[in-house]
Design a protein around this motif. Structure first.
Motif, short mmCIF file in Angstrom:
data_model
loop_
_atom_site.label_atom_id
_atom_site.label_comp_id
_atom_site.label_asym_id
_atom_site.label_seq_id
_atom_site.Cartn_x
_atom_site.Cartn_y
_atom_site.Cartn_z
N ARG A 17 0.83 -1.21 0.00
CA ARG A 17 0.00 0.00 0.00
C ARG A 17 0.86 1.25 0.00
NH1 ARG A 17 -3.70 -2.71 3.05
NH2 ARG A 17 -3.08 -1.90 5.05
N SER A 21 0.30 4.06 -5.43
CA SER A 21 -0.50 5.27 -5.27
C SER A 21 -1.94 4.95 -5.65
CB SER A 21 0.02 6.34 -6.22
OG SER A 21 1.39 6.50 -6.02
N PRO A 22 -2.88 5.73 -5.13
CA PRO A 22 -4.26 5.50 -5.52
C PRO A 22 -4.46 5.86 -6.98
CG PRO A 22 -4.07 7.51 -4.28
CD PRO A 22 -2.71 6.88 -4.26
N CYS A 68 -9.40 5.13 -6.03
CA CYS A 68 -9.38 3.75 -5.54
C CYS A 68 -8.05 3.40 -4.89
CB CYS A 68 -9.56 2.78 -6.71
SG CYS A 68 -11.07 3.02 -7.58
N ASP A 69 -8.12 2.40 -4.03
CA ASP A 69 -6.94 1.82 -3.40
C ASP A 69 -6.44 0.71 -4.32
OD1 ASP A 69 -5.18 0.33 -1.93
OD2 ASP A 69 -6.32 0.46 -0.07
N ARG A 72 -6.59 -2.67 -2.79
CA ARG A 72 -7.95 -3.19 -2.54
C ARG A 72 -8.91 -2.42 -3.43
NH1 ARG A 72 -8.56 -2.40 3.72
NH2 ARG A 72 -7.06 -0.78 3.28
N ARG A 75 -12.23 -0.92 -2.49
CA ARG A 75 -12.30 0.14 -1.48
C ARG A 75 -12.17 1.48 -2.20
NH1 ARG A 75 -9.22 1.86 3.53
NH2 ARG A 75 -10.37 3.77 3.89
N TYR A 77 -11.61 5.63 -1.89
CA TYR A 77 -11.11 6.65 -0.98
C TYR A 77 -11.85 7.98 -1.14
CZ TYR A 77 -6.82 4.02 0.07
OH TYR A 77 -5.91 3.10 0.51
N VAL A 100 -7.92 9.66 4.73
CA VAL A 100 -6.83 9.91 3.77
C VAL A 100 -6.71 11.38 3.37
CG1 VAL A 100 -6.94 7.56 2.82
CG2 VAL A 100 -8.27 9.38 1.73
N TRP A 105 -4.12 13.65 -2.15
CA TRP A 105 -4.93 12.79 -3.02
C TRP A 105 -6.16 13.52 -3.55
CZ3 TRP A 105 -4.84 7.40 -0.14
CH2 TRP A 105 -3.51 6.96 -0.10
#
Ligand SMILES: CC(C)(COP(=O)(O)OP(=O)(O)OC[C@H]1O[C@@H](n2cnc3c(N)ncnc32)[C@H](O)[C@@H]1OP(=O)(O)O)[C@@H](O)C(=O)NCCC(=O)NCCS
Length: 175
Positions: A17, A21-22, A68-69, A72, A75, A77, A100, A105
């Motif tokens: 993680r 990066s998202p 998004c993560d 995951r 999930r 954000y 977050v 982000w």
């Protein structure tokens, strides 16, 4: 031994993680429940139900993106949602999960969202923001939004008080 293996797995997940990066993708109809839950974290005086989000996501004039993560992907954000009309659009809302915020982000999400709007032919993007919302104003000003005017007492808060709204505009060809 099993405990050690589980611990190793957890550490690997954390490291993964941290390294990744998202990413941003267009919102889908089945994101509606998560969008409604994220919206509830926004601190707004209204709440938007899952059904309201489903209706928004089904509207062809609405353009929405989610953050998004990568570890995951189920999930989310955060998300940003705009309504377009001809070559203009208005951001109806942008929210990041409380967990977050302040990591840059929000800027990633807004930049990708604005880039996608521009790709749809949107030249000018508008929004309203509460005058006292410092993180949101910093986000928008950093992206090149300029303040056009103020709407006194525009927001009605849960405690009965009111707050001023600033109307902001960004020309997307300057991104
Ligand atoms: C507004 C919001 C989307 C910003 O997302 P974020 O991920 O926290 O913002 P970022 O970390 O990308 O930071 C963006 C800018 O805001 C600044 N900022 C972040 N948190 C801040 C804070 N608490 N106070 C002041 N400035 C702040 C950052 O320094 C950055 O500015 P810079 O690039 O000039 O340094 C997020 O705070 C949020 O979801 N708030 C609740 C919902 C909301 O108010 N939405 C806007 C409705 S108009």
């Amino acid at each position: 031994m099993a405990l050690f293996a589980r611990l190793k797995q957890k550490i690997a997940a954390v490291l993964l993680r941290k390294k990744t990066s998202p990413f941003v993708r267009p919102a889908q109809q089945n994101d509606a429940p998560l969008l409604s839950a994220l919206y509830a974290e926004g601190g707004f005086s209204s709440s938007w139900t899952i059904a309201e989000f489903e209706a928004l996501l089904a509207d062809r004039a609405v353009i929405a993106d989610v953050l998004c993560d990568p570890a995951r992907p189920a999930r989310l954000y955060g998300f940003s949602l705009s309504r377009s009309a001809a070559d203009e659009a208005e951001i109806l809302t942008i929210v990041l999960s409380k967990s977050v915020r302040g990591r840059g982000w929000g800027r990633v999400l807004l930049h990708q969202h604005a880039t996608r709007l521009a790709a749809f032919g949107i030249a000018t993007l508008y929004l309203e923001v509460e005058e006292d919302n410092r993180p949101a104003r910093a986000l928008y000003e950093g992206m090149g939004f300029e303040t056009l005017g103020k709407r006194p007492g525009y927001y009605k808060k849960r405690d009965g008080s009111t707050a001023h709204a600033l109307v902001m505009r960004c020309r997307l060809d300057r991104l």
